[in-house]
Design a protein around this motif. Structure first.
Motif, PDB file in Angstrom:
ATOM      1  N   GLY A 223       0.843  -1.206   0.000  1.00  0.00           N
ATOM      2  CA  GLY A 223       0.000   0.000   0.000  1.00  0.00           C
ATOM      3  C   GLY A 223       0.870   1.245   0.000  1.00  0.00           C
ATOM      4  O   GLY A 223       2.047   1.187  -0.328  1.00  0.00           O
ATOM      5  N   PRO A 224       0.270   2.376   0.378  1.00  0.00           N
ATOM      6  CA  PRO A 224       1.055   3.614   0.422  1.00  0.00           C
ATOM      7  C   PRO A 224       2.161   3.523   1.474  1.00  0.00           C
ATOM      8  O   PRO A 224       1.991   2.878   2.513  1.00  0.00           O
ATOM      9  N   ILE A 225       3.269   4.161   1.190  1.00  0.00           N
ATOM     10  CA  ILE A 225       4.354   4.172   2.162  1.00  0.00           C
ATOM     11  C   ILE A 225       4.073   5.224   3.228  1.00  0.00           C
ATOM     12  O   ILE A 225       3.332   6.184   2.988  1.00  0.00           O
ATOM     13  N   PRO A 226       4.649   5.062   4.413  1.00  0.00           N
ATOM     14  CA  PRO A 226       4.444   6.069   5.483  1.00  0.00           C
ATOM     15  C   PRO A 226       5.292   7.315   5.232  1.00  0.00           C
ATOM     16  O   PRO A 226       6.222   7.629   5.975  1.00  0.00           O
ATOM     17  N   ALA A 227       4.921   8.020   4.188  1.00  0.00           N
ATOM     18  CA  ALA A 227       5.737   9.147   3.723  1.00  0.00           C
ATOM     19  C   ALA A 227       5.762  10.288   4.737  1.00  0.00           C
ATOM     20  O   ALA A 227       6.816  10.886   4.991  1.00  0.00           O
ATOM     21  N   ALA A 228       4.623  10.594   5.321  1.00  0.00           N
ATOM     22  CA  ALA A 228       4.585  11.718   6.263  1.00  0.00           C
ATOM     23  C   ALA A 228       5.451  11.423   7.482  1.00  0.00           C
ATOM     24  O   ALA A 228       6.196  12.283   7.963  1.00  0.00           O
ATOM     25  N   GLY A 229       5.364  10.191   7.976  1.00  0.00           N
ATOM     26  CA  GLY A 229       6.159   9.824   9.147  1.00  0.00           C
ATOM     27  C   GLY A 229       7.646   9.824   8.852  1.00  0.00           C
ATOM     28  O   GLY A 229       8.450  10.344   9.635  1.00  0.00           O
ATOM     29  N   LEU A 230       8.016   9.249   7.727  1.00  0.00           N
ATOM     30  CA  LEU A 230       9.437   9.232   7.361  1.00  0.00           C
ATOM     31  C   LEU A 230       9.938  10.656   7.126  1.00  0.00           C
ATOM     32  O   LEU A 230      11.052  11.011   7.530  1.00  0.00           O
ATOM     33  N   GLY A 231       9.105  11.465   6.512  1.00  0.00           N
ATOM     34  CA  GLY A 231       9.495  12.859   6.300  1.00  0.00           C
ATOM     35  C   GLY A 231       9.708  13.602   7.611  1.00  0.00           C
ATOM     36  O   GLY A 231      10.656  14.382   7.758  1.00  0.00           O
ATOM     37  N   LEU A 232       8.845  13.344   8.580  1.00  0.00           N
ATOM     38  CA  LEU A 232       9.011  13.998   9.880  1.00  0.00           C
ATOM     39  C   LEU A 232      10.283  13.498  10.561  1.00  0.00           C
ATOM     40  O   LEU A 232      11.035  14.287  11.155  1.00  0.00           O
ATOM     41  N   ALA A 233      10.534  12.200  10.468  1.00  0.00           N
ATOM     42  CA  ALA A 233      11.772  11.660  11.045  1.00  0.00           C
ATOM     43  C   ALA A 233      12.977  12.380  10.448  1.00  0.00           C
ATOM     44  O   ALA A 233      13.914  12.764  11.158  1.00  0.00           O
ATOM     45  N   ARG A 234      12.951  12.569   9.137  1.00  0.00           N
ATOM     46  CA  ARG A 234      14.062  13.235   8.481  1.00  0.00           C
ATOM     47  C   ARG A 234      14.209  14.674   8.949  1.00  0.00           C
ATOM     48  O   ARG A 234      15.325  15.169   9.126  1.00  0.00           O
ATOM     49  N   ARG A 235      13.100  15.364   9.115  1.00  0.00           N
ATOM     50  CA  ARG A 235      13.184  16.746   9.596  1.00  0.00           C
ATOM     51  C   ARG A 235      13.883  16.790  10.963  1.00  0.00           C
ATOM     52  O   ARG A 235      14.767  17.599  11.198  1.00  0.00           O
ATOM     53  N   ILE A 236      13.433  15.927  11.869  1.00  0.00           N
ATOM     54  CA  ILE A 236      14.033  15.914  13.210  1.00  0.00           C
ATOM     55  C   ILE A 236      15.533  15.647  13.097  1.00  0.00           C
ATOM     56  O   ILE A 236      16.355  16.310  13.728  1.00  0.00           O
ATOM     57  N   ALA A 237      15.872  14.657  12.272  1.00  0.00           N
ATOM     58  CA  ALA A 237      17.283  14.297  12.116  1.00  0.00           C
ATOM     59  C   ALA A 237      18.068  15.431  11.476  1.00  0.00           C
ATOM     60  O   ALA A 237      19.158  15.790  11.931  1.00  0.00           O
ATOM     61  N   HIS A 238      17.506  15.985  10.423  1.00  0.00           N
ATOM     62  CA  HIS A 238      18.268  16.980   9.660  1.00  0.00           C
ATOM     63  C   HIS A 238      18.600  18.204  10.512  1.00  0.00           C
ATOM     64  O   HIS A 238      19.678  18.782  10.377  1.00  0.00           O
ATOM     65  N   ILE A 239      17.674  18.601  11.361  1.00  0.00           N
ATOM     66  CA  ILE A 239      17.985  19.722  12.259  1.00  0.00           C
ATOM     67  C   ILE A 239      19.234  19.394  13.073  1.00  0.00           C
ATOM     68  O   ILE A 239      20.119  20.232  13.235  1.00  0.00           O
ATOM     69  N   SER A 240      19.317  18.148  13.538  1.00  0.00           N
ATOM     70  CA  SER A 240      20.471  17.776  14.370  1.00  0.00           C
ATOM     71  C   SER A 240      21.756  17.670  13.555  1.00  0.00           C
ATOM     72  O   SER A 240      22.844  17.698  14.116  1.00  0.00           O
ATOM     73  N   TYR A 241      21.628  17.533  12.250  1.00  0.00           N
ATOM     74  CA  TYR A 241      22.820  17.438  11.382  1.00  0.00           C
ATOM     75  C   TYR A 241      23.404  18.804  11.057  1.00  0.00           C
ATOM     76  O   TYR A 241      24.469  18.887  10.460  1.00  0.00           O
TER      77      TYR A 241
ATOM     78  N   ALA B 204       8.497  20.733  13.352  1.00  0.00           N
ATOM     79  CA  ALA B 204       8.458  19.282  13.598  1.00  0.00           C
ATOM     80  C   ALA B 204       7.388  18.942  14.634  1.00  0.00           C
ATOM     81  O   ALA B 204       6.656  17.948  14.499  1.00  0.00           O
ATOM     82  N   GLN B 205       7.279  19.774  15.649  1.00  0.00           N
ATOM     83  CA  GLN B 205       6.283  19.511  16.694  1.00  0.00           C
ATOM     84  C   GLN B 205       4.859  19.668  16.156  1.00  0.00           C
ATOM     85  O   GLN B 205       3.972  18.869  16.465  1.00  0.00           O
ATOM     86  N   VAL B 206       4.659  20.708  15.387  1.00  0.00           N
ATOM     87  CA  VAL B 206       3.325  20.925  14.811  1.00  0.00           C
ATOM     88  C   VAL B 206       2.953  19.754  13.895  1.00  0.00           C
ATOM     89  O   VAL B 206       1.833  19.225  13.956  1.00  0.00           O
ATOM     90  N   LEU B 207       3.893  19.337  13.061  1.00  0.00           N
ATOM     91  CA  LEU B 207       3.610  18.215  12.155  1.00  0.00           C
ATOM     92  C   LEU B 207       3.337  16.931  12.925  1.00  0.00           C
ATOM     93  O   LEU B 207       2.501  16.123  12.512  1.00  0.00           O
ATOM     94  N   ALA B 208       4.057  16.728  14.018  1.00  0.00           N
ATOM     95  CA  ALA B 208       3.828  15.506  14.813  1.00  0.00           C
ATOM     96  C   ALA B 208       2.356  15.420  15.219  1.00  0.00           C
ATOM     97  O   ALA B 208       1.758  14.337  15.194  1.00  0.00           O
ATOM     98  N   ILE B 209       1.780  16.557  15.581  1.00  0.00           N
ATOM     99  CA  ILE B 209       0.367  16.567  15.984  1.00  0.00           C
ATOM    100  C   ILE B 209      -0.536  16.453  14.763  1.00  0.00           C
ATOM    101  O   ILE B 209      -1.464  15.633  14.727  1.00  0.00           O
ATOM    102  N   GLU B 210      -0.265  17.268  13.750  1.00  0.00           N
ATOM    103  CA  GLU B 210      -1.175  17.297  12.600  1.00  0.00           C
ATOM    104  C   GLU B 210      -1.209  15.951  11.872  1.00  0.00           C
ATOM    105  O   GLU B 210      -2.209  15.620  11.230  1.00  0.00           O
ATOM    106  N   GLN B 211      -0.113  15.185  11.955  1.00  0.00           N
ATOM    107  CA  GLN B 211      -0.063  13.903  11.260  1.00  0.00           C
ATOM    108  C   GLN B 211      -0.704  12.770  12.050  1.00  0.00           C
ATOM    109  O   GLN B 211      -0.831  11.654  11.546  1.00  0.00           O
TER     110      GLN B 211
END
Lengths: 385, 385
Positions: A223-241, B204-211
């Motif tokens: 089915g559809p991939i968890p794109a929104a979740g993976l995208g959010l994970a990347r955002r969190i990570a990228h900030i730390s990078y 990231a926090q806002v998206l965590a909720i909206e998703q």
């Protein structure tokens, strides 16, 4: 899927099964390495490890170099004969610091990855993707799989094992797990053990994916991939990078062109009016979603959380004493806030031989290990003479 | 809901409508402040602002102090006559640095909040919760609402407006928006404008909720709350509130008691085997989910992202020149990585009068503004003589 019943001892004999590797630099290949016993006690059947190589292994197999990619990296270190730029093109290639006219360079995809090695998106023996059934693996499991790959390639020892971030952690694990097979270990922007903070940030990323309804417990391949979740994970990570200063200098409080973040069009459920830094992170997220598997992201993140060179080996000094004889190059990025320079210092101070910590001077943050090619080239000059 | 058609000018006349406030320290009250024109151009009808107070307003109304809470804080600064501990109990109360035997202390809930002021969980004029229809608001909107509350309470000027983090940002906005109504502004662990990094973490926090599928675009009040999304938002935020060293010292790589993070029981969809820092963050998440509304979390986070004392006022010097005559106390937490000490320095350097930046010495990180009561008490000694 072809499986193999080959069983390899921890430090195997090294018959050069296929000593003359055909050149075809930067093109993806793979090898079956058989069933792999995992640190957790489980066994993963029929493991395949994907790799690329550059250059030729010399007759006495003394010029092999292993380059270890980071969390979402791939085997594609350098362009070679492919059409695609590599992530360390300026460092690895003909005439570069790691000169592929002189060294045989190998880069393997992490166990559990999605760039050709066996991972959660691979087909399990029952013909369905592993998905949620893919087991927890550690960096040591990956290193053990890479040792099998080295056996297959006829590489008894590496002139150097080189990596940054999660790749640096694997370089370190190589040196401690197989010291007789590693002449030099290059550990960039990494550490001896993942810290509480790194674990905390990793947990947030894993949850971001798992909480996406399209994740479906990990069994989403039909089915559809968890794109929104993976995208959010990347955002969190990228900030730390990236460093605070870098984000501030590049984006400040600017609006995304054509958008108005301080306006009545912003608000709950209407967040289309963005600051520029939001647009940038949206772009980073979209890019990763297109190229990376969400289950692999979790599996590799969990593996990175497990990183602790001390596990089962006593304290840090005792653990690193196993690597006596390996030459270490340790470097930290000055502005790194994910792998703090202090963690490189802690590692270096516990090594068997006095080892300085080189600084990669950069305002960018952790990602400088991918960007500061000239400085890293200079660091490697002593090893790749 | 009772609405008011009261229209108040930007700097209103100050008839003491109810000068003698009955004592009942630390008990929640509210006032209708009428329709509120927002910075975005919209108007929010029938706004109610909740507040608590401690002590008594003296006859010339010269002893009033406004304490501004942070993002998920509440009006409950001090226990007073209530049964519940306050979040600054050691700082505010009889005989404390902000002595409620001498000062009349007021704390208002932010516009858009969920501790009594009009927010997305409030009932709109049509009888249904605002939900997704609640407008984008800025910190200036909140400060304007608080000025109306001050009018209602008969408070023409504040002896001091005091806040940390988002509360500090509001204290600053008070000083610049209503300099004639503020004698001292105390800005702790805050800044002149939210930075790219703060915006990135907020997104990231806002998206965590909206998703979270339970978010349903913000209209979830008739069903389950988006607990998982709000919990994830809190985890991301909480990491930023603490220092790397603090998380490392408290938790290191320890396992949650009774759990085994490096084991076959960990992995995709099975993350029940936790490191201790994960258990800690799970606990922080669960606590917030029990007490806070997800829509308010978004509305207030968006308001914080909008924070820029310069907006419409020229550069930072010009903007702050409006606050000439206000006495400023600026302090930064030494280990704060969310509101960097450099941001306090930047603010202080642009103030009309030379202003030192005090350091709150702490290894904890940003949250030290809630914890280092003795140091903050000492800072306030000059103001609350």
């Amino acid at each position: 899927m072809v499986t193999s019943d080959l069983e390899t001892a921890a430090v195997p004999e090294l018959p050069a099964r296929q000593p003359a590797v055909a050149r075809g630099d930067g093109l993806l290949r793979d090898r079956q390495i058989g069933n792999l016993g995992l640190e957790s006690g489980l066994e993963l059947p029929g493991v395949r490890i994907a790799y690329e190589s550059w250059g030729r292994l010399n007759p006495d197999a003394s010029n092999a170099v292993l380059i270890q990619h980071a969390l979402t990296g791939s085997t594609h270190v350098a362009r070679g004969d492919s059409d695609e730029a590599g992530w360390w093109d300026g460092l690895v290639g003909p005439g570069q610091a790691i000169d592929t006219e002189r060294y045989f360079v190998v880069a393997a995809n992490l166990l559990g990855g999605c760039y050709g090695s066996t991972g959660p998106s691979s087909i399990a023996p029952d013909g369905a993707p592993w998905g949620s059934r893919f087991p927890f693996v550690t960096l040591r499991d990956s290193v053990r799989a890479e040792a099998r790959l080295a056996d297959e390639l006829g590489i008894g020892h590496w002139h150097a094992v080189v990596g940054g971030s999660m790749g640096g952690a694997r370089a370190l694990e190589w040196a401690v797990s197989y010291p007789e097979r590693v002449r030099h270990a290059v550990v960039l922007a990494s550490c001896a053990a993942s810290t509480a903070e790194q674990i905390a940030l990793a947990q947030a990323q894993v949850l971001a994916i798992e909480q996406d309804p399209d994740f479906r417990g990990g069994d989403y391949y039909d089915g559809p991939i968890p794109a929104a979740g993976l995208g959010l994970a990347r955002r969190i990570a990228h900030i730390s990078y990236r460093s605070e200063a870098e984000l501030g200098q590049r984006f400040g409080r600017s609006a995304q062109p054509g958008e108005a973040p301080v306006s009545s069009r912003r608000g709950p459920g209407r967040g289309a009016q963005r600051y520029q830094v939001e647009g940038y992170l949206d772009h980073q997220a979209a890019k990763l979603v297109q190229r990376f598997d969400a289950n692999s992201y979790i599996v590799l993140t969990e593996a990175l959380m497990s990183h602790d060179v001390r596990r089962g080996r006593g304290d840090l000094h005792s653990a690193l004493a196993r690597a006596a004889g390996v030459g270490f190059t340790v470097a930290a990025v000055s502005s790194d806030r994910l792998y703090l320079p202090a963690q490189s210092e802690e590692l270096a101070a516990a090594l068997p031989e006095p080892t300085p910590v080189h600084r990669i001077a950069s305002d960018v943050g952790h990602d400088a290990f991918l960007l500061e090619i000239a400085q890293i080239s200079a660091l490697l000059g002593e090893i790749f003479t």
